[in-house]
Design a protein around this motif. Structure first.
Motif, mmCIF file in Angstrom:
data_model
loop_
_atom_site.group_PDB
_atom_site.id
_atom_site.type_symbol
_atom_site.label_atom_id
_atom_site.label_comp_id
_atom_site.label_asym_id
_atom_site.label_seq_id
_atom_site.Cartn_x
_atom_site.Cartn_y
_atom_site.Cartn_z
ATOM 1 N N ALA A 245 0.942 -1.259 0.052
ATOM 2 C CA ALA A 245 0.158 -0.196 -0.135
ATOM 3 C C ALA A 245 1.054 1.382 -0.169
ATOM 4 O O ALA A 245 0.580 2.234 -0.697
ATOM 5 N N ALA A 246 1.796 1.171 0.725
ATOM 6 C CA ALA A 246 2.998 2.429 0.837
ATOM 7 C C ALA A 246 3.370 2.819 -0.619
ATOM 8 O O ALA A 246 3.428 3.967 -0.841
ATOM 9 N N LEU A 247 3.590 1.631 -1.391
ATOM 10 C CA LEU A 247 4.126 2.080 -2.798
ATOM 11 C C LEU A 247 2.914 2.227 -3.808
ATOM 12 O O LEU A 247 3.110 2.699 -4.998
ATOM 13 N N GLY A 248 1.763 1.636 -3.578
ATOM 14 C CA GLY A 248 0.604 1.557 -4.465
ATOM 15 C C GLY A 248 -0.083 2.877 -4.313
ATOM 16 O O GLY A 248 -0.685 3.416 -5.516
ATOM 17 N N LEU A 249 -0.220 3.322 -3.181
ATOM 18 C CA LEU A 249 -1.306 4.408 -3.021
ATOM 19 C C LEU A 249 -0.774 5.660 -3.882
ATOM 20 O O LEU A 249 -1.670 6.413 -4.455
ATOM 21 N N PRO A 250 0.305 6.027 -3.848
ATOM 22 C CA PRO A 250 0.819 7.326 -4.383
ATOM 23 C C PRO A 250 0.638 7.191 -6.112
ATOM 24 O O PRO A 250 0.245 7.973 -6.689
ATOM 25 N N LEU A 251 0.847 5.826 -6.521
ATOM 26 C CA LEU A 251 0.322 5.583 -7.944
ATOM 27 C C LEU A 251 -1.086 5.587 -8.177
ATOM 28 O O LEU A 251 -1.370 6.165 -9.266
ATOM 29 N N LEU A 252 -1.935 5.131 -7.228
ATOM 30 C CA LEU A 252 -3.245 5.257 -7.359
ATOM 31 C C LEU A 252 -3.662 6.764 -7.523
ATOM 32 O O LEU A 252 -4.841 7.262 -7.951
ATOM 33 N N LEU A 253 -3.264 7.718 -6.532
ATOM 34 C CA LEU A 253 -3.521 8.876 -6.371
ATOM 35 C C LEU A 253 -3.375 9.681 -7.778
ATOM 36 O O LEU A 253 -3.800 10.670 -8.334
ATOM 37 N N PHE A 254 -2.346 9.248 -8.765
ATOM 38 C CA PHE A 254 -2.079 9.822 -10.030
ATOM 39 C C PHE A 254 -3.417 9.422 -10.717
ATOM 40 O O PHE A 254 -3.555 10.159 -11.507
ATOM 41 N N ILE B 76 -10.669 0.141 -0.511
ATOM 42 C CA ILE B 76 -10.097 -0.927 -1.616
ATOM 43 C C ILE B 76 -8.859 -1.550 -1.242
ATOM 44 O O ILE B 76 -8.534 -2.790 -1.262
ATOM 45 N N ILE B 77 -7.837 -0.630 -0.834
ATOM 46 C CA ILE B 77 -6.578 -1.096 -0.267
ATOM 47 C C ILE B 77 -6.689 -2.123 0.844
ATOM 48 O O ILE B 77 -6.003 -2.957 1.233
ATOM 49 N N GLY B 78 -7.618 -1.852 1.923
ATOM 50 C CA GLY B 78 -8.254 -2.467 3.077
ATOM 51 C C GLY B 78 -8.354 -3.963 2.523
ATOM 52 O O GLY B 78 -7.986 -4.861 3.134
ATOM 53 N N VAL B 79 -9.239 -4.102 1.609
ATOM 54 C CA VAL B 79 -9.627 -5.365 1.043
ATOM 55 C C VAL B 79 -8.394 -6.064 0.560
ATOM 56 O O VAL B 79 -8.293 -7.333 0.621
ATOM 57 N N HIS B 80 -7.533 -5.283 -0.317
ATOM 58 C CA HIS B 80 -6.428 -5.811 -0.849
ATOM 59 C C HIS B 80 -5.556 -6.402 -0.010
ATOM 60 O O HIS B 80 -4.949 -7.380 -0.176
#
Length: 89
Positions: free
Chosen positions: A32-41, A52-56
């Motif tokens: 999540a620490a690496l994916g959230l910034p990419l999803l914010l793009f 969604i990240i919680g389910v992930h």
């Protein structure tokens, strides 16, 4: 809200979640620490992505647990639990 994304955005979201899943299962942390910034793009609203990240997390935590449960030193965990459990309560 997820249905408002274009096909390009949906593919990008899917690729980010697959990549973060591999990071989570391969390294054991950091998905999540690496994916959230990419999803914010893709869409700059963290309140959309956090559930969604919680389910992930739950799904890939289960995969990681099944894969690495045999590596646990149960005897050490039993002896160290007298130091671990009291601060939890």
């Amino acid at each position: 809200m997820l249905f408002d994304f274009s096909l390009y955005q949906m593919v990008s979201i899917a690729l980010v979640f697959v990549w973060t899943g591999f990071v989570r299962t391969g390294l054991g942390f950091g998905g999540a620490a690496l994916g959230l910034p990419l999803l914010l793009f893709v869409h700059n609203n963290p309140l959309l992505w956090l559930p969604i990240i919680g389910v992930h997390f739950t799904v890939f935590f289960g995969l990681t647990l099944l894969k690495r449960l045999h590596n646990v030193d149960w005897q050490y965990l039993r002896h160290s639990s007298i130091y671990i459990i009291p601060p939890l309560s």
